[in-house]
Design an enzyme around this catalytic site. Structure first.
Site, short mmCIF file in Angstrom:
data_model
loop_
_atom_site.label_atom_id
_atom_site.label_comp_id
_atom_site.label_asym_id
_atom_site.label_seq_id
_atom_site.Cartn_x
_atom_site.Cartn_y
_atom_site.Cartn_z
CB CYS A 152 12.52 -1.93 -6.37
SG CYS A 152 11.77 -3.52 -6.10
N GLY A 164 0.78 -1.24 0.00
CA GLY A 164 0.00 0.00 0.00
C GLY A 164 0.81 1.29 0.00
N GLY A 165 2.13 1.19 -0.19
CA GLY A 165 2.97 2.39 -0.20
C GLY A 165 2.51 3.40 -1.25
CD GLU A 199 -0.88 -7.91 -4.26
OE1 GLU A 199 -0.25 -6.88 -4.57
OE2 GLU A 199 -0.50 -9.05 -4.55
NE ARG A 206 2.29 -8.90 -1.84
CZ ARG A 206 3.28 -8.25 -1.23
NH1 ARG A 206 3.87 -8.78 -0.18
NH2 ARG A 206 3.68 -7.07 -1.65
N1 SAM Z 1 3.10 -0.92 -4.96
C1 SAM Z 1 3.43 -1.58 -3.71
C2 SAM Z 1 3.80 -0.53 -2.69
O1 SAM Z 1 4.20 0.58 -3.05
O2 SAM Z 1 3.64 -0.82 -1.48
C3 SAM Z 1 4.52 -2.63 -3.90
C4 SAM Z 1 4.20 -3.61 -4.99
S1 SAM Z 1 5.33 -4.92 -5.20
C5 SAM Z 1 6.67 -4.14 -5.97
C6 SAM Z 1 4.61 -5.84 -6.50
C7 SAM Z 1 3.27 -6.46 -6.18
O3 SAM Z 1 2.83 -7.19 -7.36
C8 SAM Z 1 3.28 -7.47 -5.06
O4 SAM Z 1 2.33 -7.12 -4.08
C9 SAM Z 1 2.92 -8.80 -5.73
O5 SAM Z 1 2.11 -9.62 -4.91
C10 SAM Z 1 2.17 -8.36 -6.96
N2 SAM Z 1 2.20 -9.37 -8.06
C11 SAM Z 1 2.88 -10.54 -8.09
N3 SAM Z 1 2.63 -11.18 -9.24
C12 SAM Z 1 1.77 -10.42 -9.95
C13 SAM Z 1 1.13 -10.56 -11.21
N4 SAM Z 1 1.34 -11.62 -11.98
N5 SAM Z 1 0.29 -9.58 -11.60
C14 SAM Z 1 0.09 -8.49 -10.83
N6 SAM Z 1 0.68 -8.31 -9.65
C15 SAM Z 1 1.51 -9.24 -9.20
#
Ligand code: SAM
Length: 448
Positions: A226, A109-110, A129, A134
């Site tokens: 990232c 949620g950032g 999500e 999550r």
């Molecule tokens: N935006 C979030 C924040 O600022 O707190 C961080 C997101 S993190 C970099 C990427 C997210 O993509 C994770 O929560 C993960 O569970 C999700 N994810 C994983 N596989 C995915 C997919 N195939 N399609 C969409 N989202 C996916």
């Protein structure tokens, strides 16, 4: 710190004479930074993060779990580079307009809480999500932030194909190989491999292809990761541009680039890369595109309407809120939806797997209203309507551990407990004892 061999080789080639500085910074601890919730907290007197109005560096890492104001949603713990989202948005989007915004990969949620601080009240955020567990954490963090103009969904990117041309802005903070997190989380190195980078790049392309029809013509796509490698970053942007019409957006990186952000210009693509030896933050990449393909906007037709509460109940509940809302009844739960979004939210609920929408206000039990926790944290709470009890630090921590601090003796009824004047949740006063209504699954398990 021992980097994976192939990663080190590539970075040495990319960074050339900067490599020793990059390697050395990985021996230093990461900075601790937070982003304030401007709707709940006045600015701090601390070192600010240059590219955002709300971010600060902390001199050391405190125990956030043992700070009740953290649980009240007054700030979010987030590393500084990610907060550059604010520049991407401010520099390419007219934030005075009502916007429909999608944060596709949103947990924990950032970016979503940051977006909520930047969007106006006439804008609606869909915070999505794909992973169920999550999505619950995301929903918790969104509830703490307190906004009502948000819907949390638990959908696969391909489900958004039903929402053709619906969004003005889309943020895709894609799951990636995480090279930029090696300092903060050295374990990320164990999962890193060239194959995994290729796999991540493929998955990111699939995500982008799945979701892009849901963006309006002239809508803005903000893509970030990232990680440092080109495959997951500029090459994916290149792939997207090759397959559809976009206008790439350049961003100002300010003050002769003393922010330390690196601009990549390659085959007409602009990307912005953050290296920890150049910025006070972790590794990050961001690029912004404006869609130029035609996209006909979907017509919102809903077969089923959300059930409304009775007029009598609506009158009572609307007194609890600062603005009049549409009040719906989901089983026994009364949920407040901002009136201007009721059509959109109703339609989204018909097309997506909605985890939370609007604000959960109260449970209705035999004509009795039992306030919901989300209501205590909501920016819509009309505090004049409730008895408040200010807690000491020890009492607040006991409350958050779901113990029963001795408060409100002799009093009866629901009361809002606060710490430093920030609402923490509800208690039910029973005269000689209290019921602690803090959600069992949010219970703090530290201290005391
Ligand atoms: N935006 C979030 C924040 O600022 O707190 C961080 C997101 S993190 C970099 C990427 C997210 O993509 C994770 O929560 C993960 O569970 C999700 N994810 C994983 N596989 C995915 C997919 N195939 N399609 C969409 N989202 C996916």
């Amino acid at each position: 710190m021992q980097f994976p061999e192939a990663f080190q080789k590539r970075m040495q080639a990319t960074l050339a004479e900067e490599w020793p500085a990059f390697e050395a910074i990985h021996q230093q601890p990461s900075f601790t930074s937070i982003r304030l919730n401007p709707a709940k907290q006045k600015p701090y007197d601390l070192t600010k993060i240059a590219w955002t109005d709300f971010g600060y560096f902390l001199p050391e890492r405190p125990s956030f779990t043992l700070d009740p104001t953290f649980h009240a949603g007054t700030y979010y713990v987030q590393e500084a580079s990610s907060m550059f989202l604010e520049q991407a948005l401010k520099q390419t989007v007219d934030l005075t307009k009502p916007l429909r915004v999608l944060d596709l990969c949103a947990a924990p949620g950032g970016k979503s809480t940051h977006l909520l601080s930047l969007l106006n009240q006439e804008s609606l955020l869909v915070s999505n999500e794909v992973i169920r567990s999550r999505a619950s954490i995301l929903s918790e963090n969104i509830q703490k932030w307190g906004n009502a103009n948000v819907v949390v969904t638990n959908n696969d990117p391909k489900d958004f194909q039903r929402l053709n041309g619906f969004f003005d802005v889309m943020v895709v903070d894609a799951p990636c190989s995480g090279e930029g997190l090696f300092r903060k989380d050295p374990k990320a190195m164990e999962e890193w491999s060239e194959d995994n980078v290729a796999l991540c790049a493929q998955r990111q392309q699939r995500i982008l292809a799945d979701v892009w029809p849901a963006l309006k013509q002239d809508g803005i796509l903000i893509y970030c990761t990232c990680t440092y490698n080109a495959k997951e970053n500029e090459e994916n942007i290149g792939w997207l541009i090759h397959n559809s019409k976009f206008k790439i957006q350049s961003l100002r990186v300010e003050h002769n680039n003393d922010w330390g952000v690196e601009e990549i210009i390659k085959n007409g693509i602009y990307g912005y890369r953050f290296f920890p030896h150049k910025v006070k933050g972790e590794g990050f990449f961001i690029s912004v595109l404006r869609k130029k393909d035609e996209a006909e906007e979907v017509t919102m037709r809903t077969k089923t309407q959300l059930p409304l509460v009775s007029k009598k109940i609506a009158e009572r509940v609307n007194d609890w809120l600062l603005h009049t809302h549409q009040l719906i009844l989901l089983d026994d739960l009364i949920v407040a939806l901002p009136e201007q979004f009721s059509t959109e939210i109703n339609w989204l609920a018909n097309n997506l797997n909605v985890v939370t929408k609007g604000t959960a206000v109260a449970m209705l039990k035999h004509e009795k209203l039992i306030p919901e926790h989300a209501m205590a944290l909501s920016l819509e709470l009309n505090r004049n309507q409730f008895t408040e009890i200010e807690l000491s630090l020890d009492q607040a921590l006991a409350y958050l551990r779901k113990e029963t601090p001795l408060i409100g003796e002799g009093q009866k009824g629901f009361a809002l407990v606060t710490y430093k004047n920030h609402p923490l949740g509800w208690v039910n006063l029973l005269g000689n004892r209290i019921n602690n209504l803090y959600p069992a699954n949010w219970r703090v398990r530290m201290g005391g």
